[in-house]
Structure formats: C-alpha cells, structure tokens
Design a protein around this motif. Structure first.
Motif, short mmCIF file in Angstrom:
data_model
loop_
_atom_site.label_atom_id
_atom_site.label_comp_id
_atom_site.label_asym_id
_atom_site.label_seq_id
_atom_site.Cartn_x
_atom_site.Cartn_y
_atom_site.Cartn_z
N LYS A 141 1.94 -46.98 4.03
CA LYS A 141 0.76 -46.10 4.13
C LYS A 141 0.74 -45.05 3.03
CE LYS A 141 -0.21 -48.02 8.17
NZ LYS A 141 0.98 -48.85 8.41
N PHE A 142 1.82 -44.92 2.28
CA PHE A 142 1.88 -43.88 1.26
C PHE A 142 0.95 -44.20 0.10
CE2 PHE A 142 6.52 -42.40 2.24
CZ PHE A 142 6.09 -41.95 3.47
N LYS A 143 0.35 -43.17 -0.47
CA LYS A 143 -0.46 -43.34 -1.67
C LYS A 143 0.45 -43.60 -2.87
CE LYS A 143 -4.41 -40.50 -0.28
NZ LYS A 143 -5.24 -39.31 -0.63
N LYS A 144 -0.05 -44.36 -3.82
CA LYS A 144 0.72 -44.62 -5.04
C LYS A 144 0.86 -43.33 -5.84
CE LYS A 144 0.94 -49.39 -5.89
NZ LYS A 144 1.74 -49.63 -4.70
N VAL A 145 2.03 -43.14 -6.40
CA VAL A 145 2.27 -42.00 -7.28
C VAL A 145 2.46 -42.53 -8.69
CG1 VAL A 145 3.74 -40.03 -7.79
CG2 VAL A 145 3.35 -40.71 -5.41
N ARG A 146 1.50 -42.29 -9.54
CA ARG A 146 1.54 -42.77 -10.91
C ARG A 146 1.06 -41.67 -11.85
NH1 ARG A 146 3.78 -46.19 -8.46
NH2 ARG A 146 3.66 -48.47 -8.70
N ARG A 147 1.53 -41.72 -13.08
CA ARG A 147 1.04 -40.79 -14.08
C ARG A 147 -0.44 -41.06 -14.34
NH1 ARG A 147 5.21 -41.65 -18.89
NH2 ARG A 147 3.95 -40.03 -19.90
N PRO A 148 -1.21 -40.03 -14.72
CA PRO A 148 -2.63 -40.25 -15.04
C PRO A 148 -2.77 -41.25 -16.19
CG PRO A 148 -2.15 -37.92 -14.84
CD PRO A 148 -0.83 -38.62 -14.83
N LEU A 149 -3.85 -42.01 -16.16
CA LEU A 149 -4.07 -43.02 -17.19
C LEU A 149 -4.05 -42.43 -18.60
CD1 LEU A 149 -6.85 -45.45 -15.89
CD2 LEU A 149 -4.50 -46.01 -16.48
N ASP A 150 -4.62 -41.23 -18.75
CA ASP A 150 -4.69 -40.66 -20.10
C ASP A 150 -3.31 -40.22 -20.61
OD1 ASP A 150 -4.28 -38.40 -18.58
OD2 ASP A 150 -6.14 -37.40 -19.14
N GLU A 151 -2.30 -40.26 -19.74
CA GLU A 151 -0.93 -39.95 -20.18
C GLU A 151 -0.17 -41.21 -20.59
OE1 GLU A 151 1.52 -37.64 -17.65
OE2 GLU A 151 0.10 -35.99 -17.46
N VAL A 152 -0.59 -42.34 -20.08
CA VAL A 152 0.17 -43.57 -20.34
C VAL A 152 -0.58 -44.56 -21.23
CG1 VAL A 152 1.50 -43.38 -18.21
CG2 VAL A 152 -0.63 -44.66 -18.21
N ILE A 153 -1.86 -44.34 -21.43
CA ILE A 153 -2.66 -45.22 -22.27
C ILE A 153 -3.04 -44.50 -23.56
CG2 ILE A 153 -4.77 -46.62 -22.47
CD1 ILE A 153 -2.77 -47.64 -20.38
N ILE A 154 -2.81 -45.13 -24.68
CA ILE A 154 -3.20 -44.56 -25.97
C ILE A 154 -4.26 -45.46 -26.59
CG2 ILE A 154 -2.42 -43.95 -28.31
CD1 ILE A 154 0.39 -43.54 -27.08
N GLU A 155 -5.43 -44.92 -26.75
CA GLU A 155 -6.54 -45.65 -27.42
C GLU A 155 -6.34 -45.48 -28.92
OE1 GLU A 155 -8.66 -47.47 -25.88
OE2 GLU A 155 -8.73 -46.76 -23.81
N PHE A 156 -5.87 -46.54 -29.56
CA PHE A 156 -5.51 -46.43 -30.98
C PHE A 156 -6.62 -47.01 -31.85
CE2 PHE A 156 -3.27 -47.58 -34.86
CZ PHE A 156 -2.53 -46.43 -35.11
N ASP A 157 -7.20 -46.18 -32.69
CA ASP A 157 -8.27 -46.61 -33.61
C ASP A 157 -7.69 -47.00 -34.95
OD1 ASP A 157 -10.24 -46.16 -31.72
OD2 ASP A 157 -10.34 -44.04 -32.26
#
Length: 210
Positions: A194-210
């Motif tokens: 029943k516990f909610k997932k604990v994950r880092r925010p997407l903007d901390e783990v995803i890098i949009e590389f141009d």
C-alpha cells in the motif's frame, strides 16, 4: 494495465500469499521472458532454475538469511551464470544463428572470429563479471514482465550463493547462482503493497540533451 501503471503497481513483495500458486501459463510466460532477454552479443551465458518444491524452498530460506519470501512464494527463480564461456560456447551460438537465420558462413565468420579472439584475451574474472551483468539484464526483464502479468516478485541479492550452489548441485551443471527471485501473489496484509513509491523527481534523473 498500461506499462507505467504496471510499474507503479509493482513493488518488492515482502509477504506472499502461500496459498496462491502461479498457473503453468504464468510460468511459461516467465520462461519465455527469461529466454528473450537482451544479453551482450546475444550469447546468453545464463540459465534459470525454477523451484516449486516447498521442502526445497524451506531449505533455501536458511541460505537466504531466513527471508520469508523464499519459502512462502509460489516459485523461486534462481538466475545463474555459466562457469565456462569459451570457444566451444561461442561456436554453439553461431551454429544456432546459422540454423535459425540460415546466414551464410562467410557472413558469420568475421564476427565469430572476433568474439573467439576477444574472449581468449579476457581473464576468467572479467568474463565472470561480464556474465553477472547479463544476469542483471535478465532480472530487469523478468521484473517488468512480472509487473505486466500482475505477478508479484521480490528481487534478492541477499543470499549465500556458495550454499545455494552446493545444495542445488549447480557445480555439476557448470553453473553459479547470482540472483534469486521469489514470485507469486502478495498477501493481503502486506502493508508494503500500500506504500506510495518513493522516487526522485523526473527533472532530477532525466537530462534532456540538445
């Protein structure tokens, strides 16, 4: 379920319902998923034991720091690596490629020779480390498929591989245990489900590389 919903539903099951057993169809899906997992060069230096004998599971619990998941799960999957990945092992892979794809020998030979020469230069420890990496790839595949199939699972590194190997006589099969994955169905009173997932925010783990 959608893929993301399934992954949110998934968790490392702490308590299994020991009265619920996976169907043969569910086990067949897991067998195929294991066999279809990505591996480096496609060599598949892996095998998987599927254990459903409760007495065996109880014994393995002792070698798993007494974690209850091992003997209450419907089945216990043990992911193993091959102890010997040599020229013969590589040749057998290319025989399968030739048989399945009907690829001409002259096309296969350069890659075949490259792999044989490459593995000859590797130390035993290096090949072992490489094979273990493939086991983790297989584990990831199995966990994702389990989520999609609504099969509960608990990936485990916390066990005594040497005792598993001895008890299951893996040395006789030229294998060594690397990972354990009890699978089945969660108990209704497993509060962790029943516990909610604990994950880092997407903007901390995803890098949009141009």
């Amino acid at each position: 379920m959608s893929n993301i919903k399934a992954l949110n539903w998934r968790y490392a099951t702490k308590k299994f319902n020991d009265n619920k057993i996976l169907s043969e169809e569910k086990i067949r899906v897991l067998k195929q998923a294991f066999n279809l997992t990505a591996t480096s060069y496609g060599l598949q230096p892996l095998k998987m034991l599927i254990i459903s004998n409760k007495e065996t599971q109880k014994q393995l619990k002792e070698f798993s720091f007494n974690q209850n998941q091992v003997d209450t799960a419907s089945h216990v999957l043990v992911i193993c690596i091959e102890n010997k990945v040599d020229e013969e092992f590589i040749k057998n892979y290319f025989k399968r490629v030739k048989h399945v794809r009907e690829t001409p020998e002259e096309i296969l030979k350069p890659f075949h020779d490259f792999l044989v020469d490459d593995f000859k230069t590797k130390e035993v420890e290096e090949i072992e480390s490489w094979a273990i990496n493939q086991a983790y790839l297989a584990l990831g595949t199995l966990l994702t498929v389990c989520a999609a199939e609504e099969i509960d699972a608990c990936p485990m590194e916390g066990f005594e591989p040497e005792k598993y190997d001895e008890f299951l006589k893996l040395h006789d099969r030229n294998l060594r245990s690397v990972l354990v994955l009890p699978v089945g169905y969660r108990a209704e009173d497993d509060m962790f489900s029943k516990f909610k997932k604990v994950r880092r925010p997407l903007d901390e783990v995803i890098i949009e590389f141009d």
